[in-house]
Design a protein around this motif. Structure first.
Motif, PDB file in Angstrom:
ATOM      1  N   ALA A 283       0.826  -1.205   0.000  1.00 20.55           N
ATOM      2  CA  ALA A 283       0.000   0.000   0.000  1.00 20.55           C
ATOM      3  C   ALA A 283       0.862   1.258   0.000  1.00 20.55           C
ATOM      4  O   ALA A 283       0.569   2.231  -0.708  1.00 20.55           O
ATOM      5  CB  ALA A 283      -0.938  -0.011   1.198  1.00 20.55           C
ATOM      6  N   ALA A 284       1.951   1.248   0.770  1.00 19.81           N
ATOM      7  CA  ALA A 284       2.853   2.405   0.790  1.00 19.81           C
ATOM      8  C   ALA A 284       3.492   2.622  -0.574  1.00 19.81           C
ATOM      9  O   ALA A 284       3.653   3.770  -1.026  1.00 19.81           O
ATOM     10  CB  ALA A 284       3.925   2.216   1.862  1.00 19.81           C
ATOM     11  N   PHE A 285       3.860   1.550  -1.246  1.00 21.31           N
ATOM     12  CA  PHE A 285       4.464   1.672  -2.582  1.00 21.31           C
ATOM     13  C   PHE A 285       3.476   2.275  -3.576  1.00 21.31           C
ATOM     14  O   PHE A 285       3.822   3.195  -4.335  1.00 21.31           O
ATOM     15  CB  PHE A 285       4.926   0.293  -3.057  1.00 21.31           C
ATOM     16  CG  PHE A 285       5.428   0.279  -4.467  1.00 21.31           C
ATOM     17  CD1 PHE A 285       6.718   0.697  -4.756  1.00 21.31           C
ATOM     18  CD2 PHE A 285       4.619  -0.138  -5.511  1.00 21.31           C
ATOM     19  CE1 PHE A 285       7.187   0.693  -6.065  1.00 21.31           C
ATOM     20  CE2 PHE A 285       5.074  -0.145  -6.818  1.00 21.31           C
ATOM     21  CZ  PHE A 285       6.367   0.278  -7.097  1.00 21.31           C
ATOM     22  N   ILE A 286       2.253   1.786  -3.573  1.00 24.80           N
ATOM     23  CA  ILE A 286       1.250   2.285  -4.534  1.00 24.80           C
ATOM     24  C   ILE A 286       0.960   3.763  -4.287  1.00 24.80           C
ATOM     25  O   ILE A 286       0.917   4.573  -5.230  1.00 24.80           O
ATOM     26  CB  ILE A 286      -0.028   1.438  -4.433  1.00 24.80           C
ATOM     27  CG1 ILE A 286       0.255   0.004  -4.888  1.00 24.80           C
ATOM     28  CG2 ILE A 286      -1.141   2.047  -5.269  1.00 24.80           C
ATOM     29  CD1 ILE A 286      -0.909  -0.938  -4.704  1.00 24.80           C
ATOM     30  N   PHE A 287       0.763   4.131  -3.041  1.00 21.73           N
ATOM     31  CA  PHE A 287       0.466   5.536  -2.740  1.00 21.73           C
ATOM     32  C   PHE A 287       1.691   6.418  -2.965  1.00 21.73           C
ATOM     33  O   PHE A 287       1.554   7.608  -3.261  1.00 21.73           O
ATOM     34  CB  PHE A 287      -0.042   5.667  -1.299  1.00 21.73           C
ATOM     35  CG  PHE A 287      -1.504   5.405  -1.156  1.00 21.73           C
ATOM     36  CD1 PHE A 287      -2.404   6.452  -1.033  1.00 21.73           C
ATOM     37  CD2 PHE A 287      -2.004   4.117  -1.155  1.00 21.73           C
ATOM     38  CE1 PHE A 287      -3.763   6.218  -0.913  1.00 21.73           C
ATOM     39  CE2 PHE A 287      -3.363   3.858  -1.034  1.00 21.73           C
ATOM     40  CZ  PHE A 287      -4.243   4.916  -0.912  1.00 21.73           C
ATOM     41  N   GLY A 288       2.889   5.862  -2.824  1.00 24.09           N
ATOM     42  CA  GLY A 288       4.082   6.648  -3.125  1.00 24.09           C
ATOM     43  C   GLY A 288       4.192   6.976  -4.600  1.00 24.09           C
ATOM     44  O   GLY A 288       4.519   8.111  -4.981  1.00 24.09           O
ATOM     45  N   VAL A 289       3.933   5.979  -5.451  1.00 27.56           N
ATOM     46  CA  VAL A 289       3.934   6.224  -6.897  1.00 27.56           C
ATOM     47  C   VAL A 289       2.865   7.251  -7.263  1.00 27.56           C
ATOM     48  O   VAL A 289       3.112   8.195  -8.047  1.00 27.56           O
ATOM     49  CB  VAL A 289       3.716   4.902  -7.654  1.00 27.56           C
ATOM     50  CG1 VAL A 289       3.563   5.174  -9.154  1.00 27.56           C
ATOM     51  CG2 VAL A 289       4.869   3.941  -7.409  1.00 27.56           C
ATOM     52  N   ALA A 290       1.672   7.101  -6.690  1.00 28.45           N
ATOM     53  CA  ALA A 290       0.575   8.028  -7.002  1.00 28.45           C
ATOM     54  C   ALA A 290       0.885   9.444  -6.512  1.00 28.45           C
ATOM     55  O   ALA A 290       0.535  10.427  -7.186  1.00 28.45           O
ATOM     56  CB  ALA A 290      -0.724   7.521  -6.380  1.00 28.45           C
ATOM     57  N   SER A 291       1.553   9.579  -5.367  1.00 29.37           N
ATOM     58  CA  SER A 291       1.865  10.911  -4.830  1.00 29.37           C
ATOM     59  C   SER A 291       2.846  11.644  -5.731  1.00 29.37           C
ATOM     60  O   SER A 291       2.692  12.847  -6.008  1.00 29.37           O
ATOM     61  CB  SER A 291       2.432  10.777  -3.415  1.00 29.37           C
ATOM     62  OG  SER A 291       1.493  10.190  -2.541  1.00 29.37           O
ATOM     63  N   ALA A 292       3.888  10.937  -6.191  1.00 27.25           N
ATOM     64  CA  ALA A 292       4.858  11.576  -7.077  1.00 27.25           C
ATOM     65  C   ALA A 292       4.226  11.970  -8.411  1.00 27.25           C
ATOM     66  O   ALA A 292       4.465  13.079  -8.929  1.00 27.25           O
ATOM     67  CB  ALA A 292       6.039  10.627  -7.311  1.00 27.25           C
ATOM     68  N   LEU A 293       3.410  11.087  -8.978  1.00 23.20           N
ATOM     69  CA  LEU A 293       2.727  11.434 -10.226  1.00 23.20           C
ATOM     70  C   LEU A 293       1.798  12.622 -10.048  1.00 23.20           C
ATOM     71  O   LEU A 293       1.747  13.529 -10.894  1.00 23.20           O
ATOM     72  CB  LEU A 293       1.934  10.217 -10.715  1.00 23.20           C
ATOM     73  CG  LEU A 293       2.737   9.071 -11.339  1.00 23.20           C
ATOM     74  CD1 LEU A 293       1.829   7.884 -11.631  1.00 23.20           C
ATOM     75  CD2 LEU A 293       3.444   9.523 -12.611  1.00 23.20           C
ATOM     76  N   MET A 294       1.058  12.654  -8.943  1.00 23.87           N
ATOM     77  CA  MET A 294       0.116  13.740  -8.699  1.00 23.87           C
ATOM     78  C   MET A 294       0.848  15.083  -8.620  1.00 23.87           C
ATOM     79  O   MET A 294       0.391  16.088  -9.180  1.00 23.87           O
ATOM     80  CB  MET A 294      -0.662  13.472  -7.413  1.00 23.87           C
ATOM     81  CG  MET A 294      -1.624  14.580  -7.020  1.00 23.87           C
ATOM     82  SD  MET A 294      -2.442  14.224  -5.428  1.00 23.87           S
ATOM     83  CE  MET A 294      -1.031  14.235  -4.314  1.00 23.87           C
ATOM     84  N   PHE A 295       1.989  15.075  -7.930  1.00 28.89           N
ATOM     85  CA  PHE A 295       2.687  16.355  -7.757  1.00 28.89           C
ATOM     86  C   PHE A 295       3.307  16.833  -9.064  1.00 28.89           C
ATOM     87  O   PHE A 295       3.126  17.995  -9.460  1.00 28.89           O
ATOM     88  CB  PHE A 295       3.768  16.225  -6.693  1.00 28.89           C
ATOM     89  CG  PHE A 295       4.588  17.465  -6.521  1.00 28.89           C
ATOM     90  CD1 PHE A 295       4.061  18.579  -5.872  1.00 28.89           C
ATOM     91  CD2 PHE A 295       5.878  17.545  -7.028  1.00 28.89           C
ATOM     92  CE1 PHE A 295       4.812  19.739  -5.722  1.00 28.89           C
ATOM     93  CE2 PHE A 295       6.631  18.693  -6.882  1.00 28.89           C
ATOM     94  CZ  PHE A 295       6.091  19.795  -6.233  1.00 28.89           C
ATOM     95  N   TYR A 296       4.042  15.964  -9.755  1.00 31.43           N
ATOM     96  CA  TYR A 296       4.753  16.408 -10.957  1.00 31.43           C
ATOM     97  C   TYR A 296       3.817  16.651 -12.143  1.00 31.43           C
ATOM     98  O   TYR A 296       4.137  17.455 -13.019  1.00 31.43           O
ATOM     99  CB  TYR A 296       5.809  15.373 -11.341  1.00 31.43           C
ATOM    100  CG  TYR A 296       7.046  15.424 -10.493  1.00 31.43           C
ATOM    101  CD1 TYR A 296       7.822  16.581 -10.427  1.00 31.43           C
ATOM    102  CD2 TYR A 296       7.454  14.319  -9.753  1.00 31.43           C
ATOM    103  CE1 TYR A 296       8.959  16.639  -9.646  1.00 31.43           C
ATOM    104  CE2 TYR A 296       8.598  14.357  -8.973  1.00 31.43           C
ATOM    105  CZ  TYR A 296       9.349  15.526  -8.920  1.00 31.43           C
ATOM    106  OH  TYR A 296      10.480  15.574  -8.140  1.00 31.43           O
TER     107      TYR A 296
END
Length: 389
Positions: A283-296
């Motif tokens: 879950a941490a990995f998935i939300f980490g990928v989504a957080s970086a995509l959302m910001f950039y």
């Protein structure tokens, strides 16, 4: 009236509370010869009794006739279930009060008596958070909402992430934020020092802010807010702008996701270490990928480019290049060893998810994860971008 209409009831057989040796050896004695277990006496026939002639019989006080789990009629302490027989008489087994205070109930939870006291040594007897009957009063009253799922605490975590994005969109720079964080950190830390050394003030503090605390933080550990502020201050003070913002997002979103999904599905997946499961790390990995995509993708281009220039420029400028030594070893030119666009963004996002999952699962000298997650994320992401730029 004749005796035939109202027959005299037969005289009942009364068992002596203290049997004699001769009664023990008889066929219908106090204890059976063939077995050491207790037997209930034969019921006394009362079919021939008339309601007007019946009398209340006193209950035998023989300990051999008392059922397990029964209570004394005089309101005293209930008779324990376990007993030992000494010379034909049952003797209650005595236990130490300490063992009774920490006895578990049938559903596997600690009894309230084991968590009723205050002091540094009480919470150590409880299970690691969340213990459904912790020390904080509001945790006992709202066990599922506040204590088991830590809803207020998780809401605070997630709100910090959205607050960070809002400040970024408003044009606040890192130099505007980290002094404020340090200003908040000092008085909160001093307040925690006072409450851990002054019990009356600690009780008032827990009543006011207990919903945001774990029971381990009530009497023996510093509040998690201190570690949270220290970790966020460190990345905003020493990291580049985009790395600092993403590190805060990873702390806010990935830590909350790992905790939530780890509690829900962690028992179905292998355990990485104590308190950490594979479900939480995924879950941490998935939300980490989504957080970086959302910001950039959405928030990075939202503000004017002049706000992200100079000392406030991003570490990731849209492309990744292999270091010079690797290019020379593989015989690649700079253009051949460079990726940009969506490919570079995908690599950075995947690395952000990996860093978030690893920093959430690792135990760094027993430090609080609110401190270690943003610092490890800032170091990992910053080192990666500096290496491949």
């Amino acid at each position: 009236m004749s005796a035939s209409q109202y027959p005299i009831p037969p005289t009942p057989r009364v068992i002596s509370p203290s049997p004699t040796p001769s009664e023990r050896s008889g066929k219908d004695g106090y204890f059976s010869q063939s077995s050491g277990s207790r037997k209930s006496p034969e019921p006394i026939a009362e079919d021939g009794e008339h309601p007007e002639l019946s009398r209340a019989r006193s209950r035998s006080r023989s300990p051999g006739l008392v059922k397990k789990g029964s209570h004394r009629m005089d309101g005293m302490t209930p008779i324990p279930e376990k007993s030992t027989q000494v010379d034909g008489q049952a003797k209650p087994t005595r236990r130490k009060p300490e063992a009774l205070n920490t006895k578990k109930s049938g559903d596997g939870l600690l009894k309230p008596s084991s968590a009723g006291g205050l002091g540094r040594d009480y919470w150590r007897a409880l299970s690691r958070s969340p213990s459904p009957l912790g020390l904080i009063p509001i945790h006992r009253e709202w066990r599922t909402f506040v204590h088991k799922h830590e809803i207020p605490r998780k809401a605070l975590h997630v709100s910090i992430g959205f607050l960070t994005l809002a400040l970024y969109c408003k044009g606040f720079q890192l130099s505007d934020i980290h002094p404020v964080l340090l200003t908040l950190l000092i008085p909160i830390f001093l307040t925690d020092v006072v409450r851990l050394n002054y019990a009356p003030f600690n009780r008032i503090y827990i009543k006011a802010l207990g919903a945001l605390m774990r029971e381990s933080e009530a009497h023996d550990r510093y509040n998690g807010v201190i570690y949270y502020l220290a970790g966020v201050w460190a990345v905003m003070r020493f990291c580049s702008k985009d790395v600092a913002v993403i590190s805060v997002l990873l702390l806010s979103f990935c830590d909350t996701a790992a905790s939530t999904f780890g509690r829900l599905y962690g028992r179905y997946t292998p355990r990485i270490r104590k308190g950490k499961s594979l479900a939480g790390s995924i879950a941490a990995f998935i939300f980490g990928v989504a957080s970086a995509l959302m910001f950039y993708v959405w928030f990075g281009p939202y503000v004017p480019k002049s706000w992200n220039s100079g000392e406030n420029s991003f570490a990731f400028d849209g492309h990744l290049t292999l270091p010079l030594k690797l290019r020379q070893q593989f015989g690649l030119s700079r253009s051949q060893a460079t990726i940009d666009g969506n490919m570079a963004l995908a690599v950075v996002s995947l690395w952000s998810g990996f860093v978030a999952s690893a920093s959430e699962a690792v135990d760094l000298f027993g430090l609080d994860d609110n401190l270690t997650i943003p610092i490890l994320c800032g170091l990992g992401l910053g080192a990666f971008l500096n290496t491949f730029q």
